[in-house]
Design an enzyme around this catalytic site. Structure first.
Site, PDB file in Angstrom:
ATOM      1  N   LYS A  59       0.842  -1.207   0.000  1.00 55.89           N
ATOM      2  CA  LYS A  59       0.000   0.000   0.000  1.00 55.89           C
ATOM      3  C   LYS A  59       0.871   1.249   0.000  1.00 55.89           C
ATOM      4  CE  LYS A  59      -3.925  -2.075   2.353  1.00 55.89           C
ATOM      5  NZ  LYS A  59      -4.379  -2.603   3.629  1.00 55.89           N
ATOM      6  N   GLN A 103      -5.353  -1.406   9.512  1.00 56.15           N
ATOM      7  CA  GLN A 103      -5.322  -2.763   8.970  1.00 56.15           C
ATOM      8  C   GLN A 103      -5.992  -3.742   9.934  1.00 56.15           C
ATOM      9  OE1 GLN A 103      -4.093  -3.530   5.904  1.00 56.15           O
ATOM     10  NE2 GLN A 103      -4.537  -5.704   6.130  1.00 56.15           N
ATOM     11  N   ASP A 126     -11.653   3.136   3.777  1.00 53.89           N
ATOM     12  CA  ASP A 126     -11.999   1.716   3.832  1.00 53.89           C
ATOM     13  C   ASP A 126     -13.513   1.505   3.784  1.00 53.89           C
ATOM     14  OD1 ASP A 126     -10.350  -0.458   3.864  1.00 53.89           O
ATOM     15  OD2 ASP A 126     -10.129  -0.543   6.042  1.00 53.89           O
TER      16      ASP A 126
HETATM   17  N1  GUN Z   1      -7.542  -6.686   6.064  1.00 55.87           N
HETATM   18  C1  GUN Z   1      -7.792  -7.406   4.950  1.00 55.87           C
HETATM   19  N2  GUN Z   1      -8.442  -6.652   4.042  1.00 55.87           N
HETATM   20  C2  GUN Z   1      -8.617  -5.441   4.594  1.00 55.87           C
HETATM   21  C3  GUN Z   1      -9.232  -4.230   4.140  1.00 55.87           C
HETATM   22  O1  GUN Z   1      -9.751  -4.116   3.039  1.00 55.87           O
HETATM   23  N3  GUN Z   1      -9.205  -3.208   5.021  1.00 55.87           N
HETATM   24  C4  GUN Z   1      -8.638  -3.298   6.242  1.00 55.87           C
HETATM   25  N4  GUN Z   1      -8.666  -2.236   7.034  1.00 55.87           N
HETATM   26  N5  GUN Z   1      -8.060  -4.399   6.700  1.00 55.87           N
HETATM   27  C5  GUN Z   1      -8.057  -5.460   5.868  1.00 55.87           C
END
Ligand code: GUN
Length: 302
Positions: A59, A103, A126
């Site tokens: 990311k 996350q 998100d």
């Molecule tokens: N963990 C796995 N996929 C995601 C996501 O799309 N967002 C977040 N915050 N954590 C994740």
């Protein structure tokens, strides 16, 4: 296998994600010109889960490659809920931060929902806060979770209008299944949400023109569950032992070898939905940045 068996078109999520990132980069450059600062994404990782570390690194790299600022916050696994909430508050107040992603999953001592609830909805790239989920349920514009929005983009690119199609979403998670169903409903699909308690799952899935598999069970969806010609979106990412000793490989929730003989189109794993998730996160960040800077993009710009 005979010559009469059709082979599904492969939906290339990697290529689509590249195109989306290029469009984000163009908008990020014009944003910087107009706002006098870069759009910024903050990612918070608590603990040292290896898969999460890989995602977070990726990311950060892709955020910078698109011309945006990346702020990474790595906290120890034993971080208290109070300390994490304090960090979220700081990021909420920081004018250089347009998007915040915490996350998931978080360590056991932390109440995930309480943390997500604290994120400023204007920075909720998100799409997981109650405001964002509420807006999606109401059919109002807002920030939508990345994986389902990426899946919808692939579907619309492939099929054009989805209106009137039968869609079955397998899985009812907050992150994928539920928002996916809402998105398909807003495209005028007839939507069924199937899950672990669904009776006659193969029969239910066989009705679908669109199948979205998001259950986290390796290769569960079989060829005889799928209506010939259906479009199949495989959200699953399951790591399993490979033929070679000590190695692993990724498979989806769909039995690709079998289903690709029946479906009209299918996303591969890897290279299907996976690359879309981060690309949509960057898309959501540039959308939030414009809005937060008082120059909102028109709906459908990207
Ligand atoms: N963990 C796995 N996929 C995601 C996501 O799309 N967002 C977040 N915050 N954590 C994740």
């Amino acid at each position: 296998m005979t010559d009469t068996v059709s082979r599904a078109a492969v939906i290339d999520g990697k290529a689509f994600a590249e195109g989306l990132r290029a469009r984000v980069a163009t908008l990020a450059a014009s944003f910087e010109q107009a706002a006098g600062r870069k759009a910024g994404l903050a990612v918070v990782l608590v603990g040292d889960d290896p898969a999460s570390q890989v995602y977070v690194r990726s990311k950060g790299k892709q955020t910078v490659a698109c011309g945006m600022a990346s702020f990474e916050h790595r906290l120890p696994a034993e971080t208290s809920q109070q300390d994490l909430l304090a960090l979220v508050e700081r990021l909420n107040a920081d004018p250089a931060v347009d998007g915040i992603l915490v996350q998931l999953p978080l360590p056991d001592q932390i109440d995930e929902q309480a943390v997500v609830d604290r994120i400023d909805p204007n920075k909720d790239v998100d799409g997981l806060t109650p405001v964002s989920t509420g807006r999606l349920a109401l059919g109002l514009p807002g920030l939508v979770p990345c994986t389902p929005l990426g899946s919808l983009m692939l579907l619309k690119d492939r099929l054009g209008s989805l209106s009137g199609l039968d869609a079955v979403v397998i899985g009812r998670s907050i992150l994928v299944g539920k928002p996916m169903a809402q998105l398909l409903l807003s495209e005028n699909c007839t939507v069924t949400i199937a899950h672990s308690r669904t009776r006659n799952l193969p029969e239910v899935v066989r009705r679908a023109d669109i199948v979205v598999a998001a259950v986290g069970r390796q290769e569960m969806v079989k060829a005889d569950w799928v209506k010939p010609g259906a479009t199949v979106i495989d959200v699953g990412i399951n790591r399993i032992p490979a033929a070679e000793e000590g190695k692993t490989r990724l498979v989806g929730d769909v039995d690709y070898a079998g289903v690709s003989q029946v479906a009209g189109a299918i996303t591969p794993v890897p290279g299907g939905v996976g690359p879309m998730t981060i690309a949509v996160l960057l898309r959501n960040t540039i959308v939030a940045a414009h809005r937060n800077a008082g120059m909102p993009l028109a709906e459908g710009t990207i």
